[in-house]
Design a protein around this motif. Sequence first.
Motif, PDB file in Angstrom:
ATOM      1  N   ARG A 297       0.855  -1.183   0.000  1.00 31.83           N
ATOM      2  CA  ARG A 297       0.000   0.000   0.000  1.00 31.83           C
ATOM      3  C   ARG A 297       0.894   1.239   0.000  1.00 31.83           C
ATOM      4  O   ARG A 297       1.902   1.285   0.707  1.00 31.83           O
ATOM      5  CB  ARG A 297      -0.899   0.051   1.240  1.00 31.83           C
ATOM      6  N   SER A 298       0.506   2.230  -0.781  1.00 28.08           N
ATOM      7  CA  SER A 298       1.188   3.522  -0.754  1.00 28.08           C
ATOM      8  C   SER A 298       0.530   4.386   0.314  1.00 28.08           C
ATOM      9  O   SER A 298      -0.689   4.328   0.490  1.00 28.08           O
ATOM     10  CB  SER A 298       1.092   4.211  -2.114  1.00 28.08           C
ATOM     11  N   THR A 299       1.355   5.182   0.992  1.00 19.66           N
ATOM     12  CA  THR A 299       0.821   5.991   2.084  1.00 19.66           C
ATOM     13  C   THR A 299       1.634   7.256   2.265  1.00 19.66           C
ATOM     14  O   THR A 299       2.812   7.312   1.894  1.00 19.66           O
ATOM     15  CB  THR A 299       0.809   5.190   3.408  1.00 19.66           C
ATOM     16  N   ASP A 300       0.989   8.263   2.849  1.00 19.75           N
ATOM     17  CA  ASP A 300       1.670   9.491   3.254  1.00 19.75           C
ATOM     18  C   ASP A 300       2.023   9.456   4.737  1.00 19.75           C
ATOM     19  O   ASP A 300       2.516  10.442   5.286  1.00 19.75           O
ATOM     20  CB  ASP A 300       0.779  10.713   2.976  1.00 19.75           C
ATOM     21  N   ALA A 301       1.766   8.332   5.388  1.00 15.11           N
ATOM     22  CA  ALA A 301       2.107   8.206   6.812  1.00 15.11           C
ATOM     23  C   ALA A 301       3.606   8.391   6.991  1.00 15.11           C
ATOM     24  O   ALA A 301       4.400   8.042   6.115  1.00 15.11           O
ATOM     25  CB  ALA A 301       1.690   6.840   7.340  1.00 15.11           C
ATOM     26  N   CYS A 302       3.982   8.953   8.125  1.00 20.91           N
ATOM     27  CA  CYS A 302       5.413   9.132   8.388  1.00 20.91           C
ATOM     28  C   CYS A 302       6.020   7.793   8.809  1.00 20.91           C
ATOM     29  O   CYS A 302       5.373   6.950   9.423  1.00 20.91           O
ATOM     30  CB  CYS A 302       5.643  10.218   9.438  1.00 20.91           C
ATOM     31  N   ARG A 303       7.263   7.627   8.420  1.00 21.67           N
ATOM     32  CA  ARG A 303       7.990   6.389   8.680  1.00 21.67           C
ATOM     33  C   ARG A 303       8.010   6.060  10.174  1.00 21.67           C
ATOM     34  O   ARG A 303       7.853   4.907  10.560  1.00 21.67           O
ATOM     35  CB  ARG A 303       9.408   6.508   8.131  1.00 21.67           C
ATOM     36  N   ASP A 304       8.206   7.088  11.019  1.00 17.22           N
ATOM     37  CA  ASP A 304       8.273   6.851  12.468  1.00 17.22           C
ATOM     38  C   ASP A 304       6.982   6.242  13.000  1.00 17.22           C
ATOM     39  O   ASP A 304       7.016   5.337  13.840  1.00 17.22           O
ATOM     40  CB  ASP A 304       8.582   8.147  13.223  1.00 17.22           C
ATOM     41  N   ALA A 305       5.846   6.732  12.528  1.00 16.33           N
ATOM     42  CA  ALA A 305       4.566   6.205  13.007  1.00 16.33           C
ATOM     43  C   ALA A 305       4.403   4.744  12.594  1.00 16.33           C
ATOM     44  O   ALA A 305       3.953   3.913  13.398  1.00 16.33           O
ATOM     45  CB  ALA A 305       3.406   7.040  12.475  1.00 16.33           C
ATOM     46  N   MET A 306       4.785   4.423  11.362  1.00 17.73           N
ATOM     47  CA  MET A 306       4.680   3.036  10.912  1.00 17.73           C
ATOM     48  C   MET A 306       5.607   2.141  11.723  1.00 17.73           C
ATOM     49  O   MET A 306       5.206   1.066  12.180  1.00 17.73           O
ATOM     50  CB  MET A 306       4.974   2.935   9.414  1.00 17.73           C
ATOM     51  N   TRP A 307       6.837   2.590  11.908  1.00 19.55           N
ATOM     52  CA  TRP A 307       7.789   1.775  12.654  1.00 19.55           C
ATOM     53  C   TRP A 307       7.319   1.581  14.101  1.00 19.55           C
ATOM     54  O   TRP A 307       7.410   0.480  14.643  1.00 19.55           O
ATOM     55  CB  TRP A 307       9.189   2.375  12.613  1.00 19.55           C
ATOM     56  N   ASP A 308       6.814   2.642  14.707  1.00 18.71           N
ATOM     57  CA  ASP A 308       6.335   2.535  16.087  1.00 18.71           C
ATOM     58  C   ASP A 308       5.195   1.520  16.211  1.00 18.71           C
ATOM     59  O   ASP A 308       5.111   0.795  17.208  1.00 18.71           O
ATOM     60  CB  ASP A 308       5.881   3.898  16.612  1.00 18.71           C
ATOM     61  N   LEU A 309       4.322   1.465  15.211  1.00 20.40           N
ATOM     62  CA  LEU A 309       3.236   0.480  15.241  1.00 20.40           C
ATOM     63  C   LEU A 309       3.785  -0.944  15.178  1.00 20.40           C
ATOM     64  O   LEU A 309       3.275  -1.845  15.854  1.00 20.40           O
ATOM     65  CB  LEU A 309       2.256   0.717  14.091  1.00 20.40           C
ATOM     66  N   TRP A 310       4.790  -1.166  14.365  1.00 20.03           N
ATOM     67  CA  TRP A 310       5.394  -2.499  14.296  1.00 20.03           C
ATOM     68  C   TRP A 310       6.137  -2.841  15.585  1.00 20.03           C
ATOM     69  O   TRP A 310       6.055  -3.951  16.082  1.00 20.03           O
ATOM     70  CB  TRP A 310       6.352  -2.608  13.119  1.00 20.03           C
ATOM     71  N   ALA A 311       6.870  -1.897  16.122  1.00 15.99           N
ATOM     72  CA  ALA A 311       7.718  -2.162  17.291  1.00 15.99           C
ATOM     73  C   ALA A 311       6.910  -2.349  18.574  1.00 15.99           C
ATOM     74  O   ALA A 311       7.389  -3.002  19.512  1.00 15.99           O
ATOM     75  CB  ALA A 311       8.743  -1.041  17.466  1.00 15.99           C
ATOM     76  N   ASP A 312       5.698  -1.810  18.632  1.00 15.05           N
ATOM     77  CA  ASP A 312       4.842  -1.985  19.803  1.00 15.05           C
ATOM     78  C   ASP A 312       4.044  -3.277  19.600  1.00 15.05           C
ATOM     79  O   ASP A 312       2.850  -3.266  19.282  1.00 15.05           O
ATOM     80  CB  ASP A 312       3.918  -0.784  19.977  1.00 15.05           C
ATOM     81  N   VAL A 313       4.712  -4.389  19.799  1.00 21.45           N
ATOM     82  CA  VAL A 313       4.154  -5.694  19.451  1.00 21.45           C
ATOM     83  C   VAL A 313       2.814  -5.982  20.127  1.00 21.45           C
ATOM     84  O   VAL A 313       1.853  -6.364  19.449  1.00 21.45           O
ATOM     85  CB  VAL A 313       5.196  -6.807  19.714  1.00 21.45           C
TER      86      VAL A 313
END
Length: 171
Positions: A38-54
């Motif tokens: 999926r293409s997104t305008d979300a910031c990289r930090d927000a995406m990474w934080d969602l993955w890292a908060d298992v």
Amino acid sequence: MTRRRKVVLSIAGALVGLVALLAFLGSVRDTHIVTVTRSTDACRDAMWDLWADVPARTEWDKGLDYIELDEPFEAGATGTVKVQGQDPIAYEVVEVVPQERYTDRFKSLPWTHTDWHHTIEPNDQGGYDVTWRLEARGPLSILTLPITTSIFGAEVPGAVDEFVGLAESRC
């Protein structure tokens, strides 16, 4: 030996040979199950934080009852995941490149593992492409391909959409 018995034994032998060939092929190569980008305008930090908060992944992966990680989110960490309607299974984080990608490995079938590759890559529109790629390897991977493709082909797109929507709301 009767002709009928010879035919039955020949067919049985051919089936055993076919299963053995598929098991061998599944052991020496990755079996692609599904890829969703999926293409997104979300910031990289927000995406990474969602993955890292298992443990919070249940916010965007609605098919999970829970997911736990016994150690910090880095390669070598292990945990347990409980998918709705299934028994809990163990998994391991096998690769982490912060802000770019990670892979976790699930051993849900004998001698077979499933790798979930997750990536964030810049795209030409100034945003990012976020990708989930699911692959299996092992003697049962090719034999179970129709089932796993049916299950994950239906579930993964929705989880990615939820993930992207939540990330966009946090930027």
